[in-house]
Design an enzyme around this catalytic site. Structure first.
Site, PDB file in Angstrom:
ATOM      1  N   GLU A   9       6.823   6.707  -5.041  1.00 20.23           N
ATOM      2  CA  GLU A   9       6.870   6.958  -6.491  1.00 20.23           C
ATOM      3  C   GLU A   9       8.093   7.792  -6.862  1.00 20.23           C
ATOM      4  O   GLU A   9       8.761   8.367  -5.987  1.00 20.23           O
ATOM      5  CB  GLU A   9       5.598   7.681  -6.938  1.00 20.23           C
ATOM      6  CG  GLU A   9       5.410   9.040  -6.286  1.00 20.23           C
ATOM      7  CD  GLU A   9       4.610  10.011  -7.145  1.00 20.23           C
ATOM      8  OE1 GLU A   9       4.951  10.184  -8.332  1.00 20.23           O
ATOM      9  OE2 GLU A   9       3.661  10.608  -6.607  1.00 20.23           O
TER      10      GLU A   9
ATOM     11  N   LYS B 281      -4.569  17.528  -5.434  1.00 24.30           N
ATOM     12  CA  LYS B 281      -4.085  18.893  -5.627  1.00 24.30           C
ATOM     13  C   LYS B 281      -5.229  19.844  -5.944  1.00 24.30           C
ATOM     14  O   LYS B 281      -6.086  19.546  -6.780  1.00 24.30           O
ATOM     15  CB  LYS B 281      -3.079  18.921  -6.774  1.00 24.30           C
ATOM     16  CG  LYS B 281      -1.713  18.423  -6.344  1.00 24.30           C
ATOM     17  CD  LYS B 281      -0.851  18.097  -7.530  1.00 24.30           C
ATOM     18  CE  LYS B 281      -0.758  16.633  -7.627  1.00 24.30           C
ATOM     19  NZ  LYS B 281      -0.314  15.869  -8.592  1.00 24.30           N
TER      20      LYS B 281
HETATM   21  N1  PSU Z   1       1.944  14.644  -6.426  1.00 29.27           N
HETATM   22  C1  PSU Z   1       2.936  15.537  -6.242  1.00 29.27           C
HETATM   23  N2  PSU Z   1       3.801  15.764  -7.247  1.00 29.27           N
HETATM   24  C2  PSU Z   1       3.719  15.052  -8.413  1.00 29.27           C
HETATM   25  C3  PSU Z   1       2.689  14.099  -8.598  1.00 29.27           C
HETATM   26  C4  PSU Z   1       1.819  13.937  -7.570  1.00 29.27           C
HETATM   27  O1  PSU Z   1       3.046  16.149  -5.168  1.00 29.27           O
HETATM   28  O2  PSU Z   1       4.565  15.247  -9.265  1.00 29.27           O
HETATM   29  C5  PSU Z   1       2.632  13.254  -9.852  1.00 29.27           C
HETATM   30  C6  PSU Z   1       2.244  11.828  -9.463  1.00 29.27           C
HETATM   31  O3  PSU Z   1       3.202  10.955 -10.004  1.00 29.27           O
HETATM   32  C7  PSU Z   1       0.903  11.616 -10.124  1.00 29.27           C
HETATM   33  C8  PSU Z   1       1.072  12.467 -11.334  1.00 29.27           C
HETATM   34  O4  PSU Z   1       0.636  10.270 -10.402  1.00 29.27           O
HETATM   35  O5  PSU Z   1       1.684  13.642 -10.826  1.00 29.27           O
HETATM   36  C9  PSU Z   1      -0.245  12.735 -12.005  1.00 29.27           C
HETATM   37  O6  PSU Z   1      -0.004  13.114 -13.312  1.00 29.27           O
HETATM   38  P1  PSU Z   1      -1.216  13.239 -14.336  1.00 29.27           P
HETATM   39  O7  PSU Z   1      -2.041  14.360 -13.808  1.00 29.27           O
HETATM   40  O8  PSU Z   1      -0.529  13.573 -15.655  1.00 29.27           O
HETATM   41  O9  PSU Z   1      -1.898  11.915 -14.349  1.00 29.27           O
END
Ligand code: PSU
Ligand code: MN
Length: 307
Positions: A30, A164
């Site tokens: 990604e 996370k």
């Molecule tokens: N994991 C990481 N860093 C990130 C992300 C995930 O270590 O920046 C990103 C991924 O792209 C994931 C997004 O899909 O955060 C999730 O965002 P949200 O909580 O707004 O859906």
């Protein structure tokens, strides 16, 4: 006006095109982690290292991003560098991926958007850091990442270090169960919490080899089940930060996000960068280590699917 669908603007890097033509394993990566997940220049250094780890395992990396209205599957080094330095790119998910394509915009792809693009490109394995999930306080904010719904409908294996710890991990696992998304602990019974190897919550399923994970995925295909799965791969021992140690910084970062009224797409990037500051960069070091670890397993799974 015709209502015919336009052709999908999809551009493969030379390396990825060659690998696909030769039937070699390819791993999707990604780009939101580059644009919104890590600061410059750590983001570009990590992106390049992760690609090299995949190559060292005999697979080909395909970092996915939207550049000026086209889906790029595999980025050249100058494109990665430009993305890593850019400040105002869109963070794209299922809701706005086609918007960026139709309007010629540049944007990074989250787990959800990367899964969609990977699937269109014929890729089945994707390595990331941590997927999005149900945020703490979601009963008030309704903040649940679109990544979860995507896992329920797009058949891509996502290798992640759990979710996370800033999220509500128990609720995230409940939603995944409701959506029918398999959560497979890789060599672990305890669901990992990103920076920490354990969340204290059990992993619903466990497999200990890339080969078994590939076989499980293929059986889901044989059953015609839609959707992908999460392979939860704990951060290596030597790089982990214990849950106790992380918790006070997590609470402080979330509290600050709430006080500043940070909402929607901005929540995850804001909290991640505040946690990196509060831990003096330690959380970022761990983040790098876990992404590298996930890339390696993803490459092994891609190779197992290929034989
Ligand atoms: N994991 C990481 N860093 C990130 C992300 C995930 O270590 O920046 C990103 C991924 O792209 C994931 C997004 O899909 O955060 C999730 O965002 P949200 O909580 O707004 O859906
Ligand atoms: Mn959200």
């Amino acid at each position: 006006m015709s209502d015919q669908a336009p052709q999908l603007p999809m551009i493969y890097s030379a390396e990825v095109k060659e690998a696909l033509a030769a039937g070699k394993p390819v791993v999707a990566l990604e780009s939101t982690i580059i644009t919104h997940g890590m600061p410059y220049p750590t983001n570009i250094e990590t992106a390049l290292m992760v690609e090299d780890i995949i190559r060292a395992e005999g697979a080909t990396p395909a970092t996915i991003a939207i550049l000026e209205g086209a889906i790029h599957v595999g980025l050249e080094q100058n494109q990665l560098e430009a993305l890593a330095q850019s400040k105002d790119v869109m963070k794209l998910s299922r809701a706005d991926l086609a918007f960026a394509l139709a309007t010629g915009r540049t944007g990074s792809t989250t787990v959800a958007a990367t899964m969609i693009c990977a699937h269109r490109a014929g890729l089945s394995v994707f390595a990331t850091g941590g997927i999005g999930g149900v945020h703490r306080g979601a009963e008030e904010s309704f903040d649940i990442s679109a990544d979860l719904q995507e896992l329920a409908q797009t058949p891509v294996i996502v290798v992640s270090a759990g979710v996370k710890a800033l999220l509500d991990i128990a609720k995230t696992l409940e939603v995944l169960e409701t959506l029918g998304v398999p959560v497979v602990g890789y060599q672990t019974d305890d669901f990992p919490a990103f920076w920490s190897r354990q969340s204290g919550l059990p992993c619903p399923l466990r497999l200990d080899s890339a080969k078994e994970i590939a076989a499980f995925h293929q059986m889901r295909q044989a059953l015609s089940l839609e959707g992908g799965m999460i392979v939860a791969n704990p951060v290596p021992f030597e790089d982990e930060i214990s849950r106790n140690e992380m918790e006070s910084d997590i609470l402080e970062a979330i509290d600050e996000a709430n006080r500043r009224n940070v909402t929607a797409k901005d929540v995850t990037p804001f909290v991640l960068s505040r946690i990196a500051e509060l831990t003096d960069g330690n959380s970022l070091e761990t983040n790098i280590a876990l992404v590298k670890n996930n890339a390696k397993i993803a490459a092994q799974i891609a190779a197992s699917l290929n034989v």
